[in-house]
Structure formats: structure tokens, C-alpha cells
Scaffold this active site. Structure first.
Site, short mmCIF file in Angstrom:
data_model
loop_
_atom_site.label_atom_id
_atom_site.label_comp_id
_atom_site.label_asym_id
_atom_site.label_seq_id
_atom_site.Cartn_x
_atom_site.Cartn_y
_atom_site.Cartn_z
N LYS A 147 0.97 -1.29 0.00
CA LYS A 147 0.06 -0.03 -0.09
C LYS A 147 0.78 1.25 0.19
O LYS A 147 2.03 1.38 0.21
CB LYS A 147 -0.87 0.13 1.06
CG LYS A 147 -2.13 -1.03 0.89
CD LYS A 147 -3.28 -0.60 1.57
CE LYS A 147 -4.38 -1.66 1.06
NZ LYS A 147 -5.27 -1.83 1.85
N ARG B 101 -4.27 -10.05 4.33
CA ARG B 101 -4.57 -9.90 2.82
C ARG B 101 -3.44 -9.60 2.23
O ARG B 101 -3.01 -8.45 2.07
CB ARG B 101 -5.79 -8.86 2.57
CG ARG B 101 -6.28 -9.06 1.31
CD ARG B 101 -7.34 -7.95 1.20
NE ARG B 101 -8.18 -7.99 -0.17
CZ ARG B 101 -7.82 -7.25 -0.91
NH1 ARG B 101 -6.48 -6.50 -0.97
NH2 ARG B 101 -8.24 -7.26 -2.36
N1 HH2 Z 1 -7.60 -3.34 0.32
C1 HH2 Z 1 -7.79 -3.26 -0.89
C2 HH2 Z 1 -9.06 -3.99 -1.34
N2 HH2 Z 1 -9.86 -4.76 -0.76
N3 HH2 Z 1 -10.46 -5.54 1.44
C3 HH2 Z 1 -10.13 -5.57 2.84
N4 HH2 Z 1 -11.21 -6.11 3.59
N5 HH2 Z 1 -9.05 -4.85 3.40
C4 HH2 Z 1 -8.21 -4.17 2.57
O1 HH2 Z 1 -7.17 -3.60 2.98
C5 HH2 Z 1 -8.33 -4.22 0.97
C6 HH2 Z 1 -9.60 -4.76 0.68
C7 HH2 Z 1 -6.90 -2.72 -2.08
O2 HH2 Z 1 -6.06 -3.60 -2.41
P1 HH2 Z 1 -6.10 -4.27 -4.05
O3 HH2 Z 1 -7.20 -5.23 -4.10
O4 HH2 Z 1 -4.75 -4.86 -4.35
O5 HH2 Z 1 -6.11 -3.01 -4.86
P2 HH2 Z 1 -7.51 -2.50 -5.63
O6 HH2 Z 1 -8.42 -2.12 -4.59
O7 HH2 Z 1 -6.94 -1.27 -6.39
O8 HH2 Z 1 -7.91 -3.51 -6.55
#
Ligand code: HH2
Length: 269
Positions: free
Chosen positions: A205, A239
């Protein structure tokens, strides 16, 4: 929890797994590497992300679920805020709803989760993905997230969701400045009083990037440090994008943490 984003625009893996066969292969690879849960997302929640229609999100996630479910035994989580996506995903074999809006965005979401008996991740976010990083403000971020958790757990229980099916997540990067993210990670163990498993999403992040001064594809060591400390402070589910690397970090941190002191009893026997 290994992340598979079937999106063109996710902040790290966007565009890599946007064909079903690639996403399925990647999920199988993460399970092989030791993931206990796979989290599938069809909509990016990165700051400023453009909303995805319900049909587009379904077109992304359902074929992947259909291809994956018959071949895996680990639980599959769906990262969605839409109740129809959640319901069809649960019907296709998902068993966890990861709702970054903590059941606030779609008025039918709590009911869908309650009726299915699925587990749900209730994540804290200030604002919406479009606006959340514009000017996040807290008087006391830890106290405010704790109060939010208490309110959202209450709402979930009222809707008929069992307490044992609730997972809490402070939402790193979701409407938080660097100092807010650091305060939440330092004080993570304070949320253990709610008696729900804690999930953290720290992987690669922006706040890690701003400390280590590295682009998203070079943040694995910064992620490893944050993951180790989160596990030490009570995180039960992490995660991550990089399961192969983080699995050893998690195992060592859990073995060393006073909060997970049962480790020796289990392994010495
Ligand atoms: N962070 C992201 C997406 N979903 N869900 C939970 N529960 N907690 C988190 O910290 C979280 C999440 C962001 O990461 P990522 O899925 O890699 O990116 P994007 O939202 O751009 O798809």
C-alpha cells in the site's frame, strides 16, 4: 488470504489476471503457496477508482468462481459492496463477503449475508474510494475506528449475522493519512477486545511506499515488516498479493508473538 483482482485498474495487479483462465491459474498458484483463503475482486477500490457496473463486476468474478470452486477446498471470499454480486457469488460457492463498505453501501447486503450464513469482513473506511484520500481527518483514529466497529457489529447482529461470522478490518489506506495508518498498526491489538478475528490489508500500500520510498512493485520488504508486526499485534488474517513470500513472515511472527503462545503447545506435542 491471497488476493486475485480481476480488474484492469487495481493498484498493483490490475490487468494481470483479467482473463478468467489467468485469474484461476493465479488463485491455484496462491493456494499451492499456502493461502488459506482466496479473495477475488472485480472492482478496484484504489483512491479515485471509477465505479464498475453490477453486470461488469459479475462478468468478471462469476466465471472465475465457476472455474475455481470445483477444484479447491479453501474458502473463497468476494471483495464486493454489491448485494447482487454477493448473492450470486455465494450461490456459486464463495463463502466470505469482503465488504469494504461494512454493509453500508447496499441496503440489501446485510440480509444477503445473514440468509446465506456466510462470513463477512466489515472494513473501516472514511468517505468513499473516490473521495477518501482528499482530506481524511480524525481526532483519535484508534478510538473512532473502535467506535465504528462497535456500531457495524451491532448492525450486523441486528440483521441476523452471527457474531462468529464477523471479521473486522481497520482499512489501511482507506481514508487515512500516513500517521493514521501508523497509529492503527501500532494500536492494532486494542481491537482484539471485540472478540472478532482481525484482518489487515497492508500489501504494497501507498503508506508503505511513502516510508520506504519505493514504487508499488518494490514494496515487498516494507510489506513484510508491516505484516510481521500486524500478526504480532493480533491480526489473524493478512490479505496479501505475495503469498509465497509472506507465508514465512506470518509463520515466524505468529510463532514469536505472545498473543499466539499456543503455537508451542500445538507443535511440541
Ligand atoms: N484493500 C484493498 C482491496 N480490498 N479489502 C479489505 N478487507 N481490506 C483491505 O485493506 C483491502 C480490501 C486494496 O488492495 P487491492 O485489492 O490490491 O487493490 P485495488 O482495490 O486497487 O483492486
Amino acid at each position: 488470504m491471497g488476493v486475485v483482482n480481476i480488474t484492469p485498474d487495481s493498484f498493483y495487479d490490475g490487468g494481470r489476471y483479467d482473463l478468467p483462465e489467468r485469474a484461476i491459474a493465479h488463485a491455484l498458484e496462491l493456494i499451492e503457496q499456502g493461502a488459506d483463503i482466496i479473495d477475488i475482486g472485480g472492482e478496484s477500490t484504489r483512491p479515485g477508482a471509477v465505479a464498475v457496473s453490477e453486470n461488469d463486476e459479475l462478468d468478471r468474478v462469476i466465471p472465475v468462481l465457476e472455474g475455481l470452486v470445483p477444484h479447491v477446498s479453501v474458502p473463497i471470499s468476494i471483495d464486493t459492496t454489491k448485494s447482487r454480486v454477493a448473492r450470486l457469488a455465494l450461490d456459486t460457492g464463495a463463502s466470505i463477503i469482503n465488504d469494504v463498505s461494512a454493509l453500508r453501501q447496499d441496503p440489501n447486503m446485510a440480509d444477503v449475508v445473514a440468509r446465506s450464513g456466510a462470513a463477512v469482513v466489515l472494513m473501516h473506511m472514511q468517505g468513499t474510494p473516490r473521495t477518501m484520500q482528499q482530506s481524511p481527518r480524525y481526532a483519535d483514529v484508534g478510538a473512532e475506528v473502535l467506535q465504528f466497529f462497535e456500531e457495524r457489529v451491532e448492525a450486523a447482529l441486528l440483521a441476523g449475522i452471527a457474531r462468529t461470522n464477523i471479521i473486522l478490518d481497520p482499512g489501511f489506506g482507506f481514508g487515512k493519512l500516513l500517521s493514521h495508518n501508523l497509529d492503527l498498526l501500532r494500536g492494532l491489538s486494542s481491537f482484539m477486545m471485540l472478540n472478532c478475528p482481525l484482518l489487515v490489508g497492508l500489501s504494497r500500500k501507498g503508506f508503505i511506499g511513502s516510508i520506504v520510498g519505493k514504487a508499488v512493485d518494490r514494496r515487498e520488504w516494507g510489506t513484510a515488516a508491516a505484516v510481521a508486526l500486524a500478526v504480532d499485534r493480533g491480526a489473524k488474517i493478512v490479505r496479501v498479493h505475495d503469498v509465497a513470500m509472506m507465508i514465512d513472515v506470518v509463520k515466524m511472527a505468529a510463532a514469536l508473538s505472545p498473543l499466539w503462545a499456543t503455537y508451542e503447545q500445538e507443535h511440541d506435542a
